[in-house]
Design an enzyme around this catalytic site. Structure first.
Site, short mmCIF file in Angstrom:
data_model
loop_
_atom_site.label_atom_id
_atom_site.label_comp_id
_atom_site.label_asym_id
_atom_site.label_seq_id
_atom_site.Cartn_x
_atom_site.Cartn_y
_atom_site.Cartn_z
N HIS A 258 10.14 30.95 63.10
CA HIS A 258 9.63 31.19 61.76
C HIS A 258 10.07 30.06 60.84
O HIS A 258 11.21 29.60 60.92
CB HIS A 258 10.13 32.53 61.21
CG HIS A 258 9.33 33.03 60.04
ND1 HIS A 258 9.42 32.46 58.79
CD2 HIS A 258 8.41 34.01 59.95
CE1 HIS A 258 8.61 33.09 57.96
NE2 HIS A 258 7.98 34.04 58.65
N ASP A 309 5.98 39.32 64.02
CA ASP A 309 4.67 39.48 64.66
C ASP A 309 4.78 39.74 66.15
O ASP A 309 3.89 40.36 66.75
CB ASP A 309 3.82 38.23 64.44
CG ASP A 309 3.50 38.00 62.97
OD1 ASP A 309 3.01 38.94 62.33
OD2 ASP A 309 3.74 36.89 62.47
#
Length: 373
Positions: A258, A309
């Site tokens: 991320h 996710d």
């Protein structure tokens, strides 16, 4: 002029009291995401983001009632959904258009005082879940299901999606996912929403713009692509060879790493736990096992831990949700954060107008058309 930073990375573009990411810790209005994921309902988080405080019992009961009473969507919007080419249209494109259409049926759409904006926020947040569920059912040849006023937000969404009341663990999973995705500081879609309404455009325009940004695969489409990857792998024994080949070809592993977290996404562990429980309950443990193998391998070999996710994919899949609905469900949740940022932008507005570092040719003399070679 100051030189540019690609992707505005590291640039502080505004001040906000809504959420923060400090030392890899995500918080909403100072409340740790770990506490909110375990202890709060999505309705509590909506109230927190919009009012910058946790609700009292009466305030929570009121917002639950307001959301439930505003979930029905105009029949014209349902008929519009029926008119789409359902064999080709992506649900995010359908959602973007339907939310814009909602604005045409709101008599307060262009009323800009704070109280009207709060009322519109309730209506948009309530109705976006209904749009996603209605589109899904229409696409599958089923009639939309009207919401029940006695059900909570997560429970109502599953009821409208499946036509039956959900099990407790299913409600818990969706509620947790909605809480975890609700806001994430100044991400691409949130920034898009703020830029839009900084022109003093209306809330419907801001949410439509945000959905358009979320539609991109580098932002909202990651969990859908995670499930696509897991489906391609198929069986557990294929997982590591598949990932090795991807890494050898310098291909991105969706759901890993991320941009703003150095030591891991704090949201991921909560959906990892839900994935373990749901896949075991539904006899689909291979998706969880495969995910764990991939996470451990990529973290060891590339230093990239899983993000939120990665495990939301197997959670939604275990709930029987179509893969291309994963991003619209993300939008249902993130609408709460978008609306919070829109309201905050209105409260202390200044037109957002950055500059660009020019890299074209120096000033040139104009050449008349006949003399151009």
């Amino acid at each position: 002029m100051t030189t540019s930073t690609k992707g505005l990375e590291g640039i502080v573009a505004t001040q906000s009291s809504i959420s923060s990411i400090i030392d890899d810790q995500l918080s909403y209005v100072g409340y740790k995401i770990d506490d909110l994921a375990v202890k709060s309902s999505f309705e509590e988080v909506i109230y927190l983001l919009w009012n910058l405080k946790l609700p009292t019992e009466d305030e929570l009961a009121r917002i639950k009632t307001e959301l439930a009473e505003n979930m029905e969507i105009p029949n014209a919007v349902i008929e519009h959904l029926r008119s789409y080419d359902l064999s080709t249209v992506h649900p995010m494109a359908a959602l973007r258009t339907a939310v814009s259409l909602l604005g045409l049926y709101d008599s307060e759409a262009d009323v800009m005082d704070p109280e009207a904006n709060k009322r519109k926020a309730i209506r948009i947040q309530a109705k976006i879940a209904t749009i996603v569920a209605a589109f899904s059912r229409i696409r599958n040849g089923q009639d939309p299901v009207k919401p029940k006023k006695n059900l909570g937000y997560a429970e109502n969404f599953l009821y409208m999606l499946n036509g039956k009341e959900a099990e407790d663990i299913e409600i818990e999973a969706i509620n947790k996912a909605l809480v975890l995705h609700a806001d994430h500081e100044l991400n691409a879609s949130t920034f898009t929403a703020r830029v839009c309404v900084a022109t003093l455009s209306d809330i419907y325009s801001g949410i439509t713009a945000a959905i358009s940004a979320l539609k991109g695969p580098l932002h909202g489409g990651a969990n859908e692509n995670v499930m696509k990857m897991l489906t391609e792998i198929g069986e557990e024994e294929n997982a590591i060879p598949y990932i090795e080949e991807k890494l050898k070809n310098k291909e991105k592993i969706m759901g890993m790493g991320h941009r703003v977290y150095q030591n891991g996404d704090p949201r991921a562990k909560h959906l990892k736990k839900m994935s373990e429980e749901l896949t075991k309950l539904t006899g689909q443990e291979k998706w969880y096992n495969m995910s764990v193998e991939i996470e451990e391998y990529v973290k060891e070999s590339k230093g990239l831990p899983a993000n939120v996710d990665f495990y939301s994919a197997s959670v939604y899949h275990s709930l029987g949700i179509d893969h291309d609905l994963f991003t619209p469900i993300f939008a249902v949740s993130r609408t709460s954060g978008w609306l919070a940022h829109i309201l905050e932008q209105y409260d202390n507005n200044r037109l957002i107008r950055p500059r660009a570092e020019y890299t074209g040719p120096e000033l040139q003399d104009y050449v008349e058309l006949p003399q151009r070679g």
